[in-house]
Design a protein around this motif. Structure first.
Motif, PDB file in Angstrom:
ATOM      1  N   ASP A 147       0.853  -1.188   0.000  1.00 29.45           N
ATOM      2  CA  ASP A 147       0.000   0.000   0.000  1.00 29.45           C
ATOM      3  C   ASP A 147       0.888   1.238   0.000  1.00 29.45           C
ATOM      4  OD1 ASP A 147      -2.940   1.041   0.660  1.00 29.45           O
ATOM      5  OD2 ASP A 147      -1.526   2.207   1.853  1.00 29.45           O
ATOM      6  N   PRO A 148       0.532   2.284  -0.769  1.00 23.45           N
ATOM      7  CA  PRO A 148       1.420   3.452  -0.881  1.00 23.45           C
ATOM      8  C   PRO A 148       1.559   4.271   0.388  1.00 23.45           C
ATOM      9  CG  PRO A 148      -0.630   3.812  -2.075  1.00 23.45           C
ATOM     10  CD  PRO A 148      -0.607   2.372  -1.701  1.00 23.45           C
ATOM     11  N   ALA A 149       0.660   4.122   1.361  1.00 23.49           N
ATOM     12  CA  ALA A 149       0.725   4.955   2.562  1.00 23.49           C
ATOM     13  C   ALA A 149       0.831   4.167   3.860  1.00 23.49           C
ATOM     14  CB  ALA A 149      -0.500   5.874   2.631  1.00 23.49           C
ATOM     15  N   SER A 150       0.339   2.945   3.893  1.00 24.08           N
ATOM     16  CA  SER A 150       0.272   2.211   5.147  1.00 24.08           C
ATOM     17  C   SER A 150       1.658   1.849   5.667  1.00 24.08           C
ATOM     18  CB  SER A 150      -0.561   0.934   4.973  1.00 24.08           C
ATOM     19  OG  SER A 150      -0.861   0.359   6.233  1.00 24.08           O
ATOM     20  N   ILE A 151       1.780   1.768   6.984  1.00 27.53           N
ATOM     21  CA  ILE A 151       3.046   1.382   7.614  1.00 27.53           C
ATOM     22  C   ILE A 151       2.806   0.187   8.531  1.00 27.53           C
ATOM     23  CG2 ILE A 151       4.057   3.671   7.463  1.00 27.53           C
ATOM     24  CD1 ILE A 151       3.354   4.050  10.451  1.00 27.53           C
ATOM     25  N   MET A 152       3.908  -0.470   8.939  1.00 25.18           N
ATOM     26  CA  MET A 152       3.803  -1.698   9.717  1.00 25.18           C
ATOM     27  C   MET A 152       3.380  -1.461  11.168  1.00 25.18           C
ATOM     28  SD  MET A 152       4.722  -3.996   7.474  1.00 25.18           S
ATOM     29  CE  MET A 152       5.636  -4.102   5.937  1.00 25.18           C
ATOM     30  N   TRP A 153       3.583  -0.236  11.676  1.00 27.13           N
ATOM     31  CA  TRP A 153       3.293   0.036  13.080  1.00 27.13           C
ATOM     32  C   TRP A 153       2.361   1.251  13.185  1.00 27.13           C
ATOM     33  CZ3 TRP A 153       4.518  -4.045  15.658  1.00 27.13           C
ATOM     34  CH2 TRP A 153       5.533  -4.865  15.181  1.00 27.13           C
ATOM     35  N   PRO A 154       1.040   1.021  13.099  1.00 26.62           N
ATOM     36  CA  PRO A 154       0.078   2.139  13.043  1.00 26.62           C
ATOM     37  C   PRO A 154       0.051   2.994  14.304  1.00 26.62           C
ATOM     38  CG  PRO A 154      -1.051   0.012  13.228  1.00 26.62           C
ATOM     39  CD  PRO A 154       0.378  -0.289  12.933  1.00 26.62           C
TER      40      PRO A 154
ATOM     41  N   ASN B 118       9.552   2.879  14.083  1.00 27.33           N
ATOM     42  CA  ASN B 118       9.117   4.173  14.605  1.00 27.33           C
ATOM     43  C   ASN B 118       8.326   5.016  13.612  1.00 27.33           C
ATOM     44  OD1 ASN B 118      10.294   3.669  17.089  1.00 27.33           O
ATOM     45  ND2 ASN B 118      12.259   4.544  16.499  1.00 27.33           N
ATOM     46  N   GLY B 119       7.923   4.447  12.492  1.00 23.75           N
ATOM     47  CA  GLY B 119       7.067   5.163  11.556  1.00 23.75           C
ATOM     48  C   GLY B 119       7.759   6.261  10.792  1.00 23.75           C
ATOM     49  N   LYS B 120       8.984   6.005  10.325  1.00 25.36           N
ATOM     50  CA  LYS B 120       9.738   7.042   9.625  1.00 25.36           C
ATOM     51  C   LYS B 120       9.183   7.361   8.241  1.00 25.36           C
ATOM     52  CE  LYS B 120      14.156   6.407  11.971  1.00 25.36           C
ATOM     53  NZ  LYS B 120      15.555   5.979  11.869  1.00 25.36           N
ATOM     54  N   SER B 121       8.325   6.510   7.703  1.00 24.64           N
ATOM     55  CA  SER B 121       7.845   6.716   6.332  1.00 24.64           C
ATOM     56  C   SER B 121       6.405   7.190   6.278  1.00 24.64           C
ATOM     57  CB  SER B 121       8.006   5.422   5.525  1.00 24.64           C
ATOM     58  OG  SER B 121       7.378   4.333   6.182  1.00 24.64           O
ATOM     59  N   THR B 122       5.977   7.870   7.336  1.00 22.34           N
ATOM     60  CA  THR B 122       4.617   8.398   7.333  1.00 22.34           C
ATOM     61  C   THR B 122       4.621   9.792   7.945  1.00 22.34           C
ATOM     62  OG1 THR B 122       2.315   7.797   7.831  1.00 22.34           O
ATOM     63  CG2 THR B 122       3.902   7.559   9.622  1.00 22.34           C
ATOM     64  N   GLY B 123       3.537  10.555   7.739  1.00 22.95           N
ATOM     65  CA  GLY B 123       3.461  11.899   8.302  1.00 22.95           C
ATOM     66  C   GLY B 123       2.199  12.607   7.855  1.00 22.95           C
ATOM     67  N   ALA B 124       1.500  13.181   8.792  1.00 27.69           N
ATOM     68  CA  ALA B 124       0.253  13.889   8.471  1.00 27.69           C
ATOM     69  C   ALA B 124       0.507  15.034   7.499  1.00 27.69           C
ATOM     70  CB  ALA B 124      -0.376  14.421   9.756  1.00 27.69           C
ATOM     71  N   GLY B 125      -0.335  15.108   6.481  1.00 29.56           N
ATOM     72  CA  GLY B 125      -0.244  16.191   5.509  1.00 29.56           C
ATOM     73  C   GLY B 125       0.918  16.080   4.554  1.00 29.56           C
ATOM     74  N   ALA B 126       1.607  14.937   4.549  1.00 24.54           N
ATOM     75  CA  ALA B 126       2.814  14.805   3.742  1.00 24.54           C
ATOM     76  C   ALA B 126       2.510  14.383   2.312  1.00 24.54           C
ATOM     77  CB  ALA B 126       3.760  13.801   4.379  1.00 24.54           C
ATOM     78  N   LEU B 127       3.478  14.647   1.461  1.00 17.13           N
ATOM     79  CA  LEU B 127       3.545  14.046   0.138  1.00 17.13           C
ATOM     80  C   LEU B 127       4.503  12.875   0.254  1.00 17.13           C
ATOM     81  CD1 LEU B 127       3.173  13.899  -2.949  1.00 17.13           C
ATOM     82  CD2 LEU B 127       5.051  15.550  -3.162  1.00 17.13           C
TER      83      LEU B 127
END
Length: 661
Positions: free
Chosen positions: A170-177, A236-245
């Protein structure tokens, strides 16, 4: 669809694509791509030989954004050209005039006046060739408030929520929500709340370098938060972020094997991997072609992504070091949008920093070239023992202590052991070896290595029944030995420590180390650990990987958990207690050591020392050189102390606005 192959045709296609009034653009980027009469592909082909890496570019790397492409777009993009221009080497006064994020304290956020209008996202999508994806959380199918509501699909998502393959794809989902903000979880209550939360707002499904360059330039010039995702494995969720591209590199899957790769400092077998290549893919290719790659233990880990950039420990590490040590060259899009080849010869500083200094920090890697090793045989053994009517608690711990005393011998023999110690009830414990991975050992050699420990277990009347088998290649042994990782828990967090060889060379320190591990398990927290080493092999160039790896004999992980109905305040208290009380005891045994950044506690005190050691000052200085714009941010990454996420729930997650400190 119009596909661009030259600057002249680019101008014509751009005029066609932008002929409709801007205010008439569709309501979403995906709709824009679907309804557009023509799609701009803002890229130009370059020769595959346009690299200093001593190996041709992949086809995905030959499509690039250049100054000429942007110049050709200028007449039709008019005032919007600045959104896609490259960055440059500028002074601090010029910097503030070049990008919104340099003026504003915070990255632009959805709902802000400066958030790009719908027609701008539509334009961006056309330039990308229709590769922009507006984020729909994986579990949106469980919520009636979403158009994607579908009970049958919701059941599929629920059934597979802990399976890493689903999140990686999935383009946005991460392993540790937990670190996304738990904003849209599977549920059987369709009336519940589901928001995009800490997931990126949009993601670029990358198929070529030009798309990455466009995304980097757009994020920098528009003041957007930018995240880079391959699989989303980081703890630690390094590949996600609110409002990010988001830049999603997962589908860059090319693999090319070079039996006789030659560079100025190396001659031998090597493999070039696209940034999206995962462990199971490179290991399958290695088995097919008869070589051995140094990659991750986990099946779906992205070998050429954040894993290698953060160091990367491997079942082969006791012999060949970290995955970062194998890297000979990297193809990278920098924060200024330029595509460069990074080797020891082209840029020694960046070559050093990228190999172990962390992902999402200096640029977006599109491929790596790594040395590989010959085909190797492996003996794999699994077994367990536990307390019982005939094995007392003290006897159990004596059996575990006998194992600990042999860590240096086992690691120096080139082996890699993956084991658990856990409580199974009051005064009831289990030790599980799953597996003992003995590279370059026959069954007889493995048995000889572990016989002293097994003799001790027999003398203690601790029964074991090892299941041991030999495989003539790494892939078959790895596939048989390591289980598929379980992910996506929302009721736990993890933390780790690298325990140094010095703790085994001093009887007092060994006692302190063993007592710390025993204390953790007795208190109810599990310990998952690796007995291994990761010394820099002789003749390999130095890297920026955490120096604590170089003298470690154990990488140990533990976790803390809470109930599903715990409040945010209760969760934060549990996390803080785990950091201070559980991991604090571990740190006391080796305060000068550190932890593996990709499998660590997000609240680790003084993360700069813990994750980077003495390398941090140099890495931070290079961060300012290569990313003066502040394009790349990830929690606990180099330079992250200059930013703060204004989390909506007060937890250390990415569900909030990113602002300068």
């Amino acid at each position: 669809m119009v596909r661009i192959t030259s600057h002249a045709s680019l101008l014509t296609a751009a005029a066609l694509a932008l002929s409709a009034p801007a205010h008439a653009a569709p309501a979403s980027a995906s709709a824009a791509a679907a309804s557009s009469a023509s799609v701009i592909v803002a890229a130009t082909p370059v020769p595959s030989s346009s690299t200093d890496a001593d190996a041709p570019l992949f086809s995905s790397e030959t499509l690039q954004l250049t100054d000429e492409v942007i110049a050709d777009l200028t007449p039709v993009l008019q005032n919007n050209t600045d959104l896609f221009d490259f960055g440059g080497e500028v002074s601090s006064s010029e910097l503030s005039a070049r990008c919104i994020s340099c003026i504003s304290k915070c990255k632009v956020f959805p709902g802000d006046v400066l958030w790009p209008a719908t027609w701008v996202w539509s334009l961006f999508d056309r330039l990308l060739g229709g590769r922009l994806v507006k984020t729909v959380p994986l579990a949106a199918s469980c919520y009636s408030s979403w158009p994607e509501y579908d009970p049958e699909q919701c059941q599929v998502v629920s059934d597979n929520w802990t399976v890493s393959y689903m999140h990686a794809a999935d383009p946005a989902s991460i392993m540790w929500p937990l670190f996304e903000g738990r904003s849209c979880l599977p549920t059987d209550d369709p009336s519940g709340s589901c928001t995009v939360g800490g997931y990126s707002s949009y993601a670029v499904n990358v198929s070529n370098v030009a798309q990455i360059q466009l995304a980097v330039n757009f994020a920098r010039n528009a003041g957007l938060r930018l995240v880079v995702k391959n699989t989303g494995h980081d703890f630690n969720g390094k590949s996600t972020g609110a409002g990010a591209l988001g830049i999603w590199t997962h589908n860059l899957k090319d693999i090319e094997y070079y039996p006789d790769y030659q560079s100025s400092s190396y001659r031998g077998a090597a493999v070039k991997m696209g940034a999206g290549v995962q462990a199971f893919e490179i290991y399958q290719k290695a088995k097919e072609l008869g070589f051995t790659a140094v990659g991750g233990e986990g099946k779906t880990v992205g070998v050429a992504g954040g894993y290698v950039l953060g160091g990367g420990h491997s079942p082969m590490s006791s012999i060949y070091g970290l995955a970062a040590d194998q890297v000979l060259a990297l193809e990278v899009v920098l924060a200024n949008g330029r595509f460069v080849t990074v080797t020891e010869d082209t840029d020694a500083d960046l070559f050093w920093a990228l190999r172990g200094g962390g992902g999402a920090t200096y640029g977006v890697v599109t491929s790596v070239i790594s040395r590989v090793q010959p085909k190797v045989g492996v003996t794999v053994s699994t077994f367990s023992f536990s307390t019982s009517a005939t094995v007392s608690t003290s006897t159990f711990w004596a059996g575990v202590r006998s194992y600990f005393e042999r860590f240096a011998i086992h690691a120096d023999a080139g082996t890699y052991a993956y084991f658990w110690i856990m409580a199974t009830g009051p005064d009831s414990f289990m030790f599980l070896m799953n597996p003992f991975f003995a590279v370059n050992h026959t069954v007889a050699e493995f048995n000889s290595l572990v016989q002293p420990w097994f003799d001790d277990l027999a003398a203690l009347n601790i029964p074991t029944s090892p299941q041991t088998a030999y495989y003539d290649n790494f892939h078959s042994a790895w596939e048989a030995g390591f289980p598929l990782e379980t992910v996506a828990s929302t009721t736990m967090m993890t933390g780790s420590r690298l325990f140094p060889r010095a703790n085994w060379e001093s009887p007092a320190l060994l006692n302190k180390t063993f007592d710390a591990i025993q204390q953790t398990v007795v208190a109810g927290a599990p310990v998952l650990a690796f007995n291994m080493k990761a010394e820099l092999p002789e003749g390999y160039p130095a890297s920026s990987a955490n120096p604590a790896w170089r003298n470690a004999l154990m990488h140990a992980i533990s976790s803390a958990s809470w109930t599903e109905d715990a409040t945010d305040a209760e969760i934060l208290q549990t996390m803080t207690s785990f950091t201070e009380d559980v991991l604090g005891v571990w740190r006391e045994t080796c305060p000068e050591s550190g932890a593996y950044m990709s499998e660590a506690d997000i609240l680790e005190p003084n993360f700069q020392q813990a994750f980077y050691g003495d390398n941090y000052a140099r890495l931070y200085k290079l961060k300012q050189r290569y990313d003066p714009f502040g394009v790349f941010y990830a929690p606990t990454a180099v330079g992250s102390e200059d930013w703060v996420v204004e989390s909506e729930d007060g937890l250390p997650d990415q569900n909030g606005r990113l602002c300068r400190v």
